[in-house]
Design a protein around this motif. Structure first.
Motif, PDB file in Angstrom:
ATOM      1  N   ALA A 168     -13.922   9.284  35.261  1.00 51.45           N
ATOM      2  CA  ALA A 168     -12.949   8.515  34.472  1.00 51.45           C
ATOM      3  C   ALA A 168     -14.294   8.129  33.537  1.00 51.45           C
ATOM      4  O   ALA A 168     -14.394   7.972  32.365  1.00 51.45           O
ATOM      5  N   SER A 169     -14.991   7.363  33.976  1.00 55.01           N
ATOM      6  CA  SER A 169     -16.456   6.220  33.247  1.00 55.01           C
ATOM      7  C   SER A 169     -16.854   7.500  32.750  1.00 55.01           C
ATOM      8  O   SER A 169     -18.057   6.940  31.481  1.00 55.01           O
ATOM      9  N   GLU A 170     -17.930   8.948  33.435  1.00 50.64           N
ATOM     10  CA  GLU A 170     -18.524   9.096  32.972  1.00 50.64           C
ATOM     11  C   GLU A 170     -17.616   9.598  31.784  1.00 50.64           C
ATOM     12  O   GLU A 170     -18.654   9.752  30.728  1.00 50.64           O
ATOM     13  N   ILE A 171     -16.698  10.313  31.881  1.00 49.36           N
ATOM     14  CA  ILE A 171     -15.992  11.316  30.612  1.00 49.36           C
ATOM     15  C   ILE A 171     -16.450  10.004  29.435  1.00 49.36           C
ATOM     16  O   ILE A 171     -16.217  10.341  28.003  1.00 49.36           O
ATOM     17  N   LYS A 172     -15.108   8.980  29.207  1.00 49.27           N
ATOM     18  CA  LYS A 172     -15.743   7.776  28.382  1.00 49.27           C
ATOM     19  C   LYS A 172     -17.146   7.897  27.825  1.00 49.27           C
ATOM     20  O   LYS A 172     -17.297   7.463  26.639  1.00 49.27           O
ATOM     21  N   ALA A 173     -18.328   7.510  28.809  1.00 44.92           N
ATOM     22  CA  ALA A 173     -19.030   7.366  27.996  1.00 44.92           C
ATOM     23  C   ALA A 173     -20.139   8.478  27.381  1.00 44.92           C
ATOM     24  O   ALA A 173     -20.425   8.513  26.355  1.00 44.92           O
ATOM     25  N   PHE A 174     -19.438   9.479  28.241  1.00 41.72           N
ATOM     26  CA  PHE A 174     -19.748  10.786  27.385  1.00 41.72           C
ATOM     27  C   PHE A 174     -19.092  10.733  25.366  1.00 41.72           C
ATOM     28  O   PHE A 174     -20.439  11.218  25.090  1.00 41.72           O
ATOM     29  N   GLY A 175     -18.131  10.578  25.813  1.00 41.68           N
ATOM     30  CA  GLY A 175     -17.823  10.408  24.613  1.00 41.68           C
ATOM     31  C   GLY A 175     -18.404   9.537  23.454  1.00 41.68           C
ATOM     32  O   GLY A 175     -18.053   9.596  22.067  1.00 41.68           O
ATOM     33  N   LEU A 176     -18.807   8.003  23.966  1.00 40.16           N
ATOM     34  CA  LEU A 176     -19.843   7.899  23.252  1.00 40.16           C
ATOM     35  C   LEU A 176     -20.941   8.357  22.686  1.00 40.16           C
ATOM     36  O   LEU A 176     -21.733   7.867  21.370  1.00 40.16           O
ATOM     37  N   PHE A 177     -21.450   8.764  23.712  1.00 42.79           N
ATOM     38  CA  PHE A 177     -22.846   9.860  23.316  1.00 42.79           C
ATOM     39  C   PHE A 177     -22.277  10.618  22.142  1.00 42.79           C
ATOM     40  O   PHE A 177     -23.485  10.932  21.910  1.00 42.79           O
ATOM     41  N   GLY A 178     -21.320  10.796  22.067  1.00 41.99           N
ATOM     42  CA  GLY A 178     -21.156  12.078  21.340  1.00 41.99           C
ATOM     43  C   GLY A 178     -20.293  13.248  21.616  1.00 41.99           C
ATOM     44  O   GLY A 178     -20.577  14.279  21.103  1.00 41.99           O
ATOM     45  N   GLY A 179     -20.256  13.136  23.305  1.00 37.76           N
ATOM     46  CA  GLY A 179     -19.591  14.684  23.257  1.00 37.76           C
ATOM     47  C   GLY A 179     -18.332  14.704  23.128  1.00 37.76           C
ATOM     48  O   GLY A 179     -17.578  14.304  23.426  1.00 37.76           O
ATOM     49  N   ASP A 180     -17.827  16.415  22.727  1.00 32.82           N
ATOM     50  CA  ASP A 180     -17.149  16.146  22.423  1.00 32.82           C
ATOM     51  C   ASP A 180     -15.762  17.557  23.511  1.00 32.82           C
ATOM     52  O   ASP A 180     -14.677  17.163  23.856  1.00 32.82           O
ATOM     53  N   ILE A 181     -17.039  18.069  23.993  1.00 34.82           N
ATOM     54  CA  ILE A 181     -16.586  18.958  25.408  1.00 34.82           C
ATOM     55  C   ILE A 181     -17.119  18.993  25.810  1.00 34.82           C
ATOM     56  O   ILE A 181     -18.624  18.469  26.393  1.00 34.82           O
ATOM     57  N   VAL A 182     -17.275  18.793  27.507  1.00 38.65           N
ATOM     58  CA  VAL A 182     -17.915  18.342  28.480  1.00 38.65           C
ATOM     59  C   VAL A 182     -17.922  20.086  29.033  1.00 38.65           C
ATOM     60  O   VAL A 182     -16.700  20.651  29.538  1.00 38.65           O
ATOM     61  N   GLY A 183     -19.023  20.638  29.651  1.00 35.99           N
ATOM     62  CA  GLY A 183     -19.103  22.251  30.552  1.00 35.99           C
ATOM     63  C   GLY A 183     -20.065  22.561  31.243  1.00 35.99           C
ATOM     64  O   GLY A 183     -21.158  21.246  31.211  1.00 35.99           O
ATOM     65  N   MET A 184     -20.297  23.028  32.910  1.00 35.47           N
ATOM     66  CA  MET A 184     -21.570  23.109  33.707  1.00 35.47           C
ATOM     67  C   MET A 184     -22.487  24.078  33.501  1.00 35.47           C
ATOM     68  O   MET A 184     -23.045  24.521  34.485  1.00 35.47           O
ATOM     69  N   THR A 185     -21.920  25.107  31.905  1.00 37.10           N
ATOM     70  CA  THR A 185     -23.071  26.287  32.728  1.00 37.10           C
ATOM     71  C   THR A 185     -23.609  26.204  30.235  1.00 37.10           C
ATOM     72  O   THR A 185     -24.216  26.906  30.599  1.00 37.10           O
ATOM     73  N   GLY A 186     -23.685  25.032  29.577  1.00 38.01           N
ATOM     74  CA  GLY A 186     -24.141  25.264  27.999  1.00 38.01           C
ATOM     75  C   GLY A 186     -25.678  25.590  28.415  1.00 38.01           C
ATOM     76  O   GLY A 186     -26.395  26.260  26.752  1.00 38.01           O
ATOM     77  N   MET A 187     -26.174  24.797  29.009  1.00 40.25           N
ATOM     78  CA  MET A 187     -27.586  24.354  29.527  1.00 40.25           C
ATOM     79  C   MET A 187     -28.141  24.928  30.460  1.00 40.25           C
ATOM     80  O   MET A 187     -27.082  24.633  31.559  1.00 40.25           O
TER      81      MET A 187
END
Ligand code: HPA
Length: 262
Positions: A168-187
């Motif tokens: 949950a904390s990673e997602i909170k941080a990713f949101g602050l970075f500017g991430g809107d969606i999270v996935g495992m294959t885009g890069m």
């Protein structure tokens, strides 16, 4: 004829109803792609489909041979790739079932072979300011309007290594970075395509709320169910895209290597 590659993600292992009869096994200097490429003609386009995780979903995101997959498309003459993938929704307002046409990427993967240019033929730095082909984004959004498939115009895809889901904390941080969606294959898919001057676009299906966004525990079944529920929408979006895509590319992707080499 325009050659369009489609990479199918979790829950999309074939484009059912769109006939791609021929299977092509492709060898690459980087090893084997995830599966045979399925080749067929749809409308005005020659479509080449690859199931990213293999047809039986036996390759996890961190074990995918991304270089072989993209190089295989290049070898088959593909000029444009549409990636379909499941993602978790981070941004407020995004909900399962939404489809995002991503326009930015943040790469948090760590252990992947992410370039074709290891220095043997000089040093290459491709520009990735705009990681997704703007022309393809426009074509997809227009196709969505034509077939009444609602699409979100733009969003930042945050790529993680996986295969575990996030805290949950990673997602909170990713949101602050500017991430809107999270996935495992885009890069590194997007960067590898640009390195070979292939246009790349990402149709991202929000399969679940990212960790901690909702109180519910995340399950793989939920991701698969969301993909299945959206197959028809994705299919009609693709069909319309194949029949409206222009033959000639006018974007910068096709000249990506022009000023990239030292
Ligand atoms: N996190 C990472 N990858 C994903 C998710 C998620 O929540 N959902 C689908 N792919």
């Amino acid at each position: 004829m325009s050659k369009i590659g489609v990479i199918g993600g979790s829950g999309l292992y074939e484009i059912k109803g769109l006939t791609l009869k021929e299977k092509k096994r492709v060898a690459t200097p980087f090893g084997r792609p995830s599966d045979d490429y399925r080749v067929g003609q749809i409308g005005k386009a020659e479509v080449i489909f690859l199931p990213r995780h293999g047809a039986r979903h036996n390759i996890p995101p961190h074990m995918i041979n991304y270089r072989a997959n993209i190089y295989g498309f290049k070898k088959l003459g593909v000029e444009r790739i549409i990636s379909i993938s499941a993602v978790g929704g981070i941004k407020k307002g995004l909900k399962p079932g939404d489809i995002v046409i991503a326009d930015q990427v943040i790469d948090m993967t760590r252990n992947r072979k992410s370039t074709f240019y290891d220095g043997k033929e000089g040093v290459t730095h491709i520009d990735l300011t705009e990681p997704y082909c703007p022309e393809m984004r426009r074509i997809l959004l227009k196709a969505g309007r034509a077939v009444k498939v609602s699409l979100k115009n733009g969003g930042t895809y945050l790529a993680v290594e996986g295969p575990r889901l996030e805290t949950a904390s990673e997602i909170k941080a990713f949101g602050l970075f500017g991430g809107d969606i999270v996935g495992m294959t885009g890069m590194p898919e997007a960067a590898l395509a640009r390195e070979l001057e292939i246009c790349y676009s990402a149709v991202c299906l929000v399969a679940n709320y990212a960790a901690g966004i909702s109180k519910k525990k995340l399950t793989v079944a939920e991701v698969m169910e969301a993909m299945k529920a959206s197959t028809e929408k994705i299919k009609s979006l693709l069909k319309e895209t194949f029949s409206t895509i222009p033959q000639e590319r006018k974007c910068f992707c096709k000249d990506a290597l022009k000023e990239a080499k030292i």
